[in-house]
Write a protein that holds these residues in place. Structure first.
Motif, PDB file in Angstrom:
ATOM      1  N   LEU A 119       0.844  -1.189   0.000  1.00  0.00           N
ATOM      2  CA  LEU A 119       0.000   0.000   0.000  1.00  0.00           C
ATOM      3  C   LEU A 119       0.881   1.241   0.000  1.00  0.00           C
ATOM      4  O   LEU A 119       1.934   1.273   0.635  1.00  0.00           O
ATOM      5  CB  LEU A 119      -0.913   0.027   1.231  1.00  0.00           C
ATOM      6  N   THR A 120       0.433   2.276  -0.685  1.00  0.00           N
ATOM      7  CA  THR A 120       1.197   3.514  -0.722  1.00  0.00           C
ATOM      8  C   THR A 120       1.180   4.185   0.653  1.00  0.00           C
ATOM      9  O   THR A 120       0.321   3.915   1.501  1.00  0.00           O
ATOM     10  CB  THR A 120       0.624   4.497  -1.750  1.00  0.00           C
ATOM     11  N   VAL A 121       2.129   5.079   0.843  1.00  0.00           N
ATOM     12  CA  VAL A 121       2.197   5.841   2.085  1.00  0.00           C
ATOM     13  C   VAL A 121       0.901   6.615   2.303  1.00  0.00           C
ATOM     14  O   VAL A 121       0.348   6.656   3.408  1.00  0.00           O
ATOM     15  CB  VAL A 121       3.405   6.790   2.058  1.00  0.00           C
ATOM     16  N   GLY A 122       0.391   7.222   1.233  1.00  0.00           N
ATOM     17  CA  GLY A 122      -0.841   7.996   1.339  1.00  0.00           C
ATOM     18  C   GLY A 122      -2.020   7.147   1.761  1.00  0.00           C
ATOM     19  O   GLY A 122      -2.838   7.566   2.598  1.00  0.00           O
ATOM     20  N   ARG A 123      -2.120   5.938   1.216  1.00  0.00           N
ATOM     21  CA  ARG A 123      -3.232   5.044   1.571  1.00  0.00           C
ATOM     22  C   ARG A 123      -3.168   4.687   3.057  1.00  0.00           C
ATOM     23  O   ARG A 123      -4.202   4.661   3.753  1.00  0.00           O
ATOM     24  CB  ARG A 123      -3.147   3.779   0.711  1.00  0.00           C
ATOM     25  N   ASP A 160       2.374   9.014  -2.830  1.00  0.00           N
ATOM     26  CA  ASP A 160       2.190   7.998  -3.871  1.00  0.00           C
ATOM     27  C   ASP A 160       3.342   7.003  -3.942  1.00  0.00           C
ATOM     28  O   ASP A 160       3.404   6.191  -4.868  1.00  0.00           O
ATOM     29  CB  ASP A 160       2.024   8.675  -5.234  1.00  0.00           C
ATOM     30  N   ARG A 161       4.239   7.054  -2.957  1.00  0.00           N
ATOM     31  CA  ARG A 161       5.365   6.128  -2.949  1.00  0.00           C
ATOM     32  C   ARG A 161       5.075   4.962  -2.006  1.00  0.00           C
ATOM     33  O   ARG A 161       4.248   5.053  -1.094  1.00  0.00           O
ATOM     34  CB  ARG A 161       6.643   6.855  -2.525  1.00  0.00           C
ATOM     35  N   TYR A 162       5.780   3.858  -2.273  1.00  0.00           N
ATOM     36  CA  TYR A 162       5.636   2.664  -1.446  1.00  0.00           C
ATOM     37  C   TYR A 162       6.771   2.634  -0.416  1.00  0.00           C
ATOM     38  O   TYR A 162       7.829   3.240  -0.625  1.00  0.00           O
ATOM     39  CB  TYR A 162       5.665   1.406  -2.318  1.00  0.00           C
TER      40      TYR A 162
END
Length: 358
Positions: A121-125, A164-166
């Motif tokens: 999951l992305t950081v934002g999620r 948007d980064r993992y």
């Protein structure tokens, strides 16, 4: 739900409001070798804006004690005692009630961010998930904007892009900043950091420590810092609680415990701490550094704790025959400052004036 403390409750930290009050916490687990007594009668409190460090060797019960507070132990663990948070007992809460507290009233920072962050999951999620679950954003767009603000607050470069980064695309220090941002997303009254800087290099470690201290000063958050690094304790904590064999063997202000340790185990830990610099001697030459002193033996297994003082089999002093058969209670140490200084030993006053093993 029993009401345990109210907003006017205070801790030893200068009369500030108490945010957590743990009393007689015990954790037991049945094993093939018998019942493992992992935490045995632990009591402490944390005030708003205060940092309490819990130190001790691996296996002393530090991490288990905080996992028990948040209901994160496996179902076969037996937990007893009380843990008052905002007037309610954490240990009496249902799983549904604990979910409203975890990540909301209480934030948790784990040791390894690669295992506490979801790699797919992305950081934002991962940031917005908590914000939305606890109703701290008006929708996904507002939650994403708030997530970027949190990443900026913890000093992450390009916070909007980081959403948007993992996790694998970030460095260890950046991942730990993300974990701290998640822990702070619910504006917690209490932050628990479990070996939060152990896996980081010293430069990043210093940045993380300053980050937490700054956020704590700004928001008045109480902090429980679980660590075995006494250097971290000396630079960050107000009070320190020393654990051994699942028990508290000494507690007090950092100054009192570091300058006049009253328990032989505490003295052993400090004796194994290297000096960060040498003081010059009278002739300008570096003063002779004292040798590091190792604590002999190994900690007892939680399935076979001594009948008396838990440290007695390894104790270099053996100063009182009662140690073999009686558990010394935590008693005040003579000469302590305004914060109570206590040690679980029958001869603490004598030990303060002598070297261990002398």
């Amino acid at each position: 739900m029993n009401q345990l403390v109210d907003d006017a409750a205070t801790s030893p930290a200068g009369g500030r409001r108490t945010v957590l009050d743990v009393r007689d916490l015990r954790v037991q687990v049945d094993t093939a070798r018998g019942t493992a007594a992992i935490v045995n009668g632990l009591s402490y409190s944390v005030a708003a804006g205060e940092t309490v460090a819990v130190v001790g060797e691996s296996g002393s019960g530090k991490s288990v004690s905080v996992m028990a507070l948040l209901g994160l132990l496996p179902g076969h663990a037996r937990v007893s005692g009380t843990a008052a948070f905002r007037g309610r007992d954490l240990l009496a809460m249902s799983e549904a009630e604990l979910r409203t507290v975890r990540g909301n009233g209480i934030g948790m920072v784990f040791q390894d961010p690669m295992t506490s962050l979801n790699p797919v999951l992305t950081v934002g999620r991962q940031l917005t998930e908590g914000l939305l679950a606890h109703g701290r954003a008006g929708g996904r767009r507002a939650a994403r904007a708030r997530a970027a603000e949190l990443l900026a607050d913890v000093g992450l470069p390009d916070p909007k892009g980081a959403l948007d980064r993992y996790p694998h695309e970030l460095s260890g220090g950046m991942r730990q900043r993300v974990v701290i941002a998640i822990a702070l997303s619910g504006d917690p009254a209490l932050l628990i950091a479990d070996e939060a800087t152990t896996a980081l290099d010293v430069t990043v470690q210093a940045q993380i420590l300053e980050l937490v201290a700054g956020l704590q000063r700004e928001h008045g958050t109480g902090v429980v810092w679980i660590t075995h690094d006494l250097g971290v304790v000396a630079g960050t904590a107000d009070r320190v609680l020393v654990m051994y064999g699942g028990r508290c063997v000494e507690d007090g202000s950092v100054d009192d415990v570091f300058e006049t340790p009253a328990h032989p185990y505490t003295r052993g830990l400090l004796g194994a701490l290297p000096a960060l610099h040498d003081d010059d001697g009278a002739d300008g030459a570096p003063a002779e550094r004292p040798d590091l002193v190792a604590i002999g033996g190994t900690p007892p297994p939680p399935t076979d704790l001594p009948a008396g003082c838990v440290f007695w089999p390894r104790c270099p002093v053996r100063g009182d025959e009662r140690c073999a058969t009686e558990q010394p209670p935590l008693v005040p140490v003579r000469g302590g400052g305004p914060v109570p200084h206590r040690a679980a030993t029958f001869y603490g006053d004598r030990l303060q004036q002598a070297e261990v093993g002398a």
